[in-house]
Each structure stands twice: as C-alpha cells, then as structure tokens.
Design an enzyme around this catalytic site. Structure first.
Site, PDB file in Angstrom:
ATOM      1  N   SER A 201      41.385  22.398  44.768  1.00 50.48           N
ATOM      2  CA  SER A 201      42.373  21.837  43.705  1.00 50.48           C
ATOM      3  C   SER A 201      41.999  21.791  42.423  1.00 50.48           C
ATOM      4  O   SER A 201      40.641  21.474  42.182  1.00 50.48           O
ATOM      5  CB  SER A 201      42.789  20.275  44.290  1.00 50.48           C
ATOM      6  OG  SER A 201      43.221  20.290  45.396  1.00 50.48           O
TER       7      SER A 201
ATOM      8  N   GLU B 228      54.942  15.114  51.375  1.00 47.65           N
ATOM      9  CA  GLU B 228      55.955  15.588  50.928  1.00 47.65           C
ATOM     10  C   GLU B 228      55.838  16.925  51.262  1.00 47.65           C
ATOM     11  O   GLU B 228      57.002  17.720  51.645  1.00 47.65           O
ATOM     12  CB  GLU B 228      56.251  15.655  49.374  1.00 47.65           C
ATOM     13  CG  GLU B 228      56.787  14.056  49.157  1.00 47.65           C
ATOM     14  CD  GLU B 228      55.557  12.913  49.191  1.00 47.65           C
ATOM     15  OE1 GLU B 228      54.413  13.552  49.216  1.00 47.65           O
ATOM     16  OE2 GLU B 228      55.983  11.937  49.302  1.00 47.65           O
TER      17      GLU B 228
ATOM     18  N   SER C 228      35.224  16.521  47.601  1.00 48.34           N
ATOM     19  CA  SER C 228      34.451  15.407  48.084  1.00 48.34           C
ATOM     20  C   SER C 228      32.896  15.896  48.572  1.00 48.34           C
ATOM     21  O   SER C 228      32.768  17.006  48.623  1.00 48.34           O
ATOM     22  CB  SER C 228      35.259  15.334  49.635  1.00 48.34           C
ATOM     23  OG  SER C 228      36.272  14.845  49.509  1.00 48.34           O
TER      24      SER C 228
ATOM     25  N   GLU D   7      39.482  23.528  65.165  1.00 51.90           N
ATOM     26  CA  GLU D   7      39.751  22.133  65.863  1.00 51.90           C
ATOM     27  C   GLU D   7      41.155  22.261  66.724  1.00 51.90           C
ATOM     28  O   GLU D   7      41.497  21.484  67.607  1.00 51.90           O
ATOM     29  CB  GLU D   7      39.493  21.164  65.016  1.00 51.90           C
ATOM     30  CG  GLU D   7      38.105  20.848  64.709  1.00 51.90           C
ATOM     31  CD  GLU D   7      37.889  19.429  64.518  1.00 51.90           C
ATOM     32  OE1 GLU D   7      38.850  18.634  64.182  1.00 51.90           O
ATOM     33  OE2 GLU D   7      36.821  19.041  64.431  1.00 51.90           O
TER      34      GLU D   7
ATOM     35  N   GLY E  35      36.126  23.680  46.457  1.00 52.59           N
ATOM     36  CA  GLY E  35      36.552  23.766  45.056  1.00 52.59           C
ATOM     37  C   GLY E  35      37.615  24.349  45.119  1.00 52.59           C
ATOM     38  O   GLY E  35      37.723  25.612  44.914  1.00 52.59           O
TER      39      GLY E  35
END
Lengths: 340, 388
Positions: B129, B373, B161, B244, B127
């Site tokens: 954005s 960007e 997600s 990772e 949680g």
C-alpha cells in the site's frame, strides 16, 4: 474430517424435490383459493409423499427410508423455498413422534404413504391455540414451549376464524379439551432439535429464494442508464444478503451433522441454526422488497409472500427472543452446552 | 456431507495437544521492541525444531504438507492451548512472502529464503500500500528504474507492519510506467538494511506503533531479487494462494468463542455500572450475549464450509470474502458488547480485562486486508455476478 458439501445423491434428491415443488406451486396464482401456496391444497402433500419424503428419516424397520437429519433438512430447505404449506412440517414431525413412541404403527405408515396429513396448533398461554388447518387432517400437532404432542382432530374445537398475515394460511383460534388423549408426545431435546433444524431449513430456503430474486431484479432493472445492481448501495445490500444466507446454510448443515453424530448435547447448535436462519430470512425478505422498489410493495410481486411466511415460521418457536433465552438463560444451571 | 474422526486425526490431535502443553511459552509476549521480536523468533524456532513450522507448506519446501483437516486440528489445539497469537511479526513471511516464493520464485530465491522464513530467522514485512494506493493498489507509484544489474527504487509505502524490525520486504514497484497500470508492476525482494531506506513507525489508535511508513531514496535492488519476472508483479502478488485457505478464521473463531464465554462469565458475576443485579439479568445485555454465542457458532460453520470446498478446488474462490466480512463485523460487535458491559470503566486503558484497549485495536479489522467495502464489491461482483 468434516465435509459440509452435499454429495451427488443428496444434490440429485434436492434438485428433484425443488423442481417438482416449483412446477406444482405457482406463485403467480397464489391469489386463487384453490392453489394458494400454503393452503394445504397446493399439491405439495401428495408430491412429497410420492417421493417418500414423509418417511425419509424414519427408520427402515418402521416403513421409512432411514436417512439422516441432514437429508431431511435438505428437503425442508426446498419446502421452504417453494413456500409449500408448513403443514408438511407438522406431518413430518408427527411421523417422528409416532416412530419414537412406537404407538400407532398403522397411522405412521399412512402418514408415510401420504394417506394422512396433520394440522398444526400453536399453544398460547391461556390454553387457546392458533390452529392452522387444511380441513382434511384427522390429527393435529400441538406445539408447546417444552413439548410436541399429537392428538386426534376430534379433540380440538374450532374457535373464531381469523385472517392470517400470511394469506395462504387458513387460521383460526381453537381450544383443546383438558383431558385430551395424546397419540404421541415428546419433551426430549433431540425431538426439539429436529423441530428447530427442519424449521431452520425452511427459513434458509426462504433466505436463499429472496436473495436470488433480489439479485435477478438488480441485474434486469435499469435506471440512470445502467443496471441498478451496479450501484454500490444495491450491490452491497445484495452482498449482505449473500453473507446471511451463506452463514445460515453452513451452520444448518453443521448443526444437523453434529446432532446426527452426537445427539442431545447439540441442541444448542439447533437453537443457533434456527436463530441464524430466522434472522437471515427476515433480513433477506425485507431487502428483497426494498430492492424491488415500488413493485416490491404490490401484492402481485411475490416478495411479500416470503416475508409473511417468514414471520409466521419465526413465531412457531416463540420467536428469536425466546430462542436467545434458551441459548443463554439467566440461570446458569440451565446453560446449554456450547462447544468451543 | 459427513463428520467423521479418523484414527490419524485422533492421534494427531493427541500428539499436538501434548507437544503444545509442554512447549507453549508461559510468559506474555512483550508488547513492543526487540524483546517482542525475539519472543516471536524463539517461539517459531521452537516449533520449527519440533517439526511444527509451516504445516500448510508443501513438504518439499520444508513444510508439513498437511491436509486441511489436520491443519484445522493443529489450529484448534493451538488456540485451546492459548499459544501466542499467530498474527505476529513472522506472519507475512509465513503466509505471504514464503508462499509467493514457493509459487513464483527461482530456485536460488527459494534456497536463500524459505528455510530462514520457516525457522523464524528472518522477519518479513509487506511493501504494497501507498498513501495514494490503498483499495486501488494497482495505482501504486513507487518507481523501480532498471539500470543494468539492478533496480533503483524511489517512492513510499505505508501500513508496513513490523517494518522497523524486518530483514526483508515483499515490495511492489512500478517498473513500466507506460504500461496499463496492472501490467507495469514488479514484485521484488527488498533487503531492509539497504542504504536509502527510511522507516518511520506510525502510532495507531490503540497506542501501538507496529506499522510504518517506509521511504525509498534510490535504493539499489539487484535484478536477482525480482520474483516472477519483470513487470509480472501483479500476477505474482495475486498468486499467493494463502496456503491457509481460510483455516485462519478457525483460530479467530476459537478466540472469539472464548471471549464470548468470558463475557458471559463476567456478566453472571458482575453488575452493570450503577445497577444492583448481575449484568446477565439485564434482558438486552443477555440477549446480545446469546446472539454473540450463536453468531460465533456460525463463524465456525463458515470455516468448515471453506475447508470442505478447498478439498475439491485448487484455487480458493471469492467465498473467502464472505468469511472475512462476517468475521470482521462480528468481532467488532463482540468487543462493543465488552465495553458496554464495562460502561464508564471502559474509559481507562488498558482497562478491565484489557477489553477497552482490545476494542480499540480491533477497529482495524474491517479496514485491513481489504476493506469491508471492497469485500462487499467482491461478493456482489464475483459471487452474485452483479455488474461492475
């Protein structure tokens, strides 16, 4: 385990060569015929010979230093960066051809010592050549699509003198007699792999030099009250240049390591390395000119030198189109091995 | 600079290959619903029981504590064995929330959550954005009001997600609206079953609905769930080193490599629509395929370079942005090539070889996880030193 970072010794040698070349080749003076970079009279031959660079990857038993393809590639990156004459590449390859064939060990020693240098001639389909000569060489490296050949200077006949797009390159047409005596030649993919890797290294040097030049300009040039590098269009263009140079750098080292360790299965990696470096160099040279604005279009600003050298070097293997055709031939029988 | 295969690496690769060949599920992952989650959890449990879970996590937290080189080998073998995509419902727990708790969590928080993340017991979502806080995440407004022993959370998150399936959420809330925006944020563990939470899946352009809007209406979160200290959430979020370290791009590279070879194979035995010769004989298509082949090799080298750097650096640098940017542009280019090969036949879904639906799904790549960007800004500013 795979480590793509140069070790201390490799960095020291690269830095030493870079420093020596930048002190010898003065881009500010390139309009002078005597010290124009790439003319062969730019001092890079004797400099590289004194530092043992022509024998760097030749076996010790033949008078060389016995270093790897990776080590040689790191040096040629500096050669490219400094815009030193591409005849240094011809000379190194000639040494490898002689070493591989075992003929003329004395000539090999002379080349390693810097007493002999080698011209370059690129084969055209109608048996003529584009010949790049510094006027002093006693031998010429012939570049054919499937082979590299070393011949005596006497076997090449000069044709019409030309004005090269790269103004530092002394260029003419030439022809070679049909029954030419070859001192050494190679059609094997390991030699071609070495050729591609060293050419890729020179192009990488150019991609990095133009990135650096563009970024420096973006930090110093001010318009609208701020450094132009603060504008996203410029910043993002520089970022794209950085990505291109980084991929080219990583892949060149990876490809050279793979060829050193596994040999001929990996000329597919050499082809990819060359294509990636060639595209990076071209993209970065164009962006560098653009970022310099009006100044970028002047002869005085060195940006154009890098672009012109890139176009010359890119064509010495038939260009990216011909490389793509090797990377993926239409005929699956000729498909090179690509490791997944 | 070197390339050498140690005995340890050789043995590890054999061991990994053998285990994977015997244990990779043969069924396809269900595309949605609780069956999809069960599939993910079962596969994770299977790896956990055999000691393959959390290979990049330190041993003291239940992980494998593996070196980058061995991790790379596992990822290679995993991709070669066509094991289920590691970007599944458990990804956030394993690669974000878990590592954050390891770095910043209290002993109680670690005890309560880490093992359940590793074993696949709990799904975690993110949680972060909000509709008004995407690239500018620090502008987030979801409010956490401190009241005695709990925070009262009201607001909204987006792009969460697997929100509809998760048990827990790593949640960023504004706990001090008066402080400068980066300094008034807290990172909290949110139990997704708490009253006041409304989860609404959002349909995406590929027809899936795995991400969600999540609405919070005075949701009570105990102060014990604050991780890394009150108002220290921004630092906590940035501390997720992502164990990772860019090796994830290895999995992407292998999948892309495989896809390129698939495209080439297809082009050798199929014509472009409306033509009578094999697609491979079309010069433009063949050269685009050749370009894809070499570009994927470049991605592999970038990954190796990242691994090489991680050996000497504790904290990954901004170079990860280079790899990310390169990968996201490349993956789109290659899927575009796939649908160009299909021509008119790409107008069906899922379409031949599922290329059309995968093309749609990959459109998220230059947007998710930091837009291209933003990646370019990071490269320009932090690597090249250009002014902000």
């Amino acid at each position: 385990m795979i480590d793509l970072l140069p070790n201390t010794e490799q960095r020291q040698i690269s830095n030493a060569v870079a420093k020596a070349l930048s002190e010898t080749i003065d881009l500010e003076n390139f309009n002078s015929p005597d010290c124009a970079p790439g003319s062969g009279h730019d001092g890079s031959f004797s400099l590289l010979a004194d530092m043992g660079m022509f024998g760097l990857a030749i076996p010790e038993s033949e008078g060389g230093v016995g270093c790897s393809l990776v080590d040689e590639a790191l040096i040629f990156c500096e050669v490219g960066r400094s815009l030193a004459t591409p005849l240094t590449l011809a000379t190194s390859l000639a040494a490898h051809l002689l070493s591989a064939s075992g003929s003329s060990p004395e000539l090999l020693l002379d080349i390693i010592a810097g007493k002999q240098n080698v011209d370059l001639a690129y084969a055209l389909p109608d048996d003529t050549y584009y010949w790049i000569s510094d006027g002093r060489a006693a031998h010429v490296l012939l570049i054919h699509p499937e082979s590299l050949r070393l011949i005596p200077r006497a076997e090449i006949t000069e044709g019409e003198m030309l004005s090269c797009l790269d103004p530092c390159i002394p260029l003419s047409y030439a022809s070679v007699s049909e029954h030419v005596s070859t001192l050494a030649s190679s059609t094997c993919s390991i030699m071609r792999g070495r050729y591609y890797i060293l050419l890729a290294a020179m192009l990488l040097g150019i991609a990095e030099a133009t990135l650096k030049m563009a970024v420096e300009h973006a930090k110093t040039r001010e318009q609208f009250g701020r450094q132009i590098g603060s504008f996203q269009a410029i910043k993002h263009r520089c970022a794209d240049m950085a990505v291109a140079a980084e991929v080219a750098s990583a892949h060149l080292r990876y490809a050279a390591l793979m060829i050193d360790s596994e040999g001929s299965n990996f000329d597919s990696e050499a082809m990819s390395a060359l294509v990636i470096s060639a595209n990076a160099a071209e993209q970065n040279c164009l962006s560098n000119i653009q970022i310099h604005g009006g100044m970028g279009f002047t002869a005085e600003c060195p940006a154009h030198m890098y672009l012109k050298r890139t176009h010359l070097l890119n064509n010495l293997t038939g260009g990216t189109r011909s490389l793509y055709d090797r990377i993926l031939p239409a005929d699956s029988e000729m498909d090179p091995i690509f490791s997944i | 600079m070197k390339l050498e295969i140690t005995n340890e690496e050789r043995k590890f690769r054999e061991y990994a290959r053998e285990w994977l060949s015997e244990n990779v599920p043969q069924e396809h992952r269900p595309p949605r619903g609780s069956e999809m989650i069960d599939f993910d959890k079962q596969w994770q449990r299977s790896q956990y029981k055999a000691g393959w879970a959390g290979l990049a996590w330190p041993k003291e937290f239940g992980g494998g504590g593996l070196s980058q080189d061995l991790l790379l080998i596992w990822i290679e073998e995993y991709a070669r064995a066509k094991a289920p995509d590691a970007s599944n419902s458990l990804f956030i727990g394993l690669n974000h929330a878990g590592p954050t708790l390891i770095n910043c969590g209290s002993e109680e928080q670690k005890d309560q959550h880490l093992r359940n993340i590793l074993s696949g017991e709990n799904v975690w979502c993110q949680g972060f954005s909000e509709p008004n806080a995407g690239s500018d995440l620090a502008a987030l407004r979801t409010r956490g009001v401190l009241e005695n022993d709990h925070l009262l959370v009201t607001g909204q998150k987006i792009w969460t997600s697997y929100g509809q399936y998760a048990q827990y959420q790593e949640l960023l809330v504004r706990t001090d609206p008066k402080a400068p925006k980066h300094k008034g944020i807290s990172w909290v563990i949110c139990d997704m079953r708490a009253p006041g939470i409304d989860i609404r899946p959002i349909k995406d352009i590929s027809g899936g609905a795995t991400f969600c809007e999540v609405f919070y209406d005075e949701v009570k979160i105990p102060v014990e769930n604050i991780v890394g200290g009150l108002n220290n959430g921004w630092r906590t979020a940035m501390s997720t080193l992502g164990f990772e370290r860019g090796t994830a791009s290895m999995a992407h590279q292998i999948e892309l490599s495989r896809l390129v070879e698939e495209l080439i194979e297809w082009a050798r035995s199929n014509p472009l629509p409306g033509q009578h010769r094999y697609a491979i004989q079309d010069d433009e298509i063949r050269r685009r395929l050749a370009s894809a082949r070499s570009s994927v090799a470049g991605l592999k080298a970038l990954t190796m370079l990242g691994v090489s750097r991680s050996r000497t650096r504790a904290i990954p640098g901004a170079e990860g942005s280079i790899t990310r940017l390169y990968f996201t542009e490349l993956v789109q280019q290659i899927y575009r090539l796939a649908i160009d090969l299909l021509g008119i036949h790409a107008i069906q879904l899922p379409g031949p070889q599922h290329w059309p639906i995968r093309y749609l799904h990959e459109l998220r790549q230059p947007i998710a996880g930091g837009t291209s960007e933003i990646q370019r800004n990071i490269i320009g500013e932090r690597i090249l030193g250009l002014p902000r």
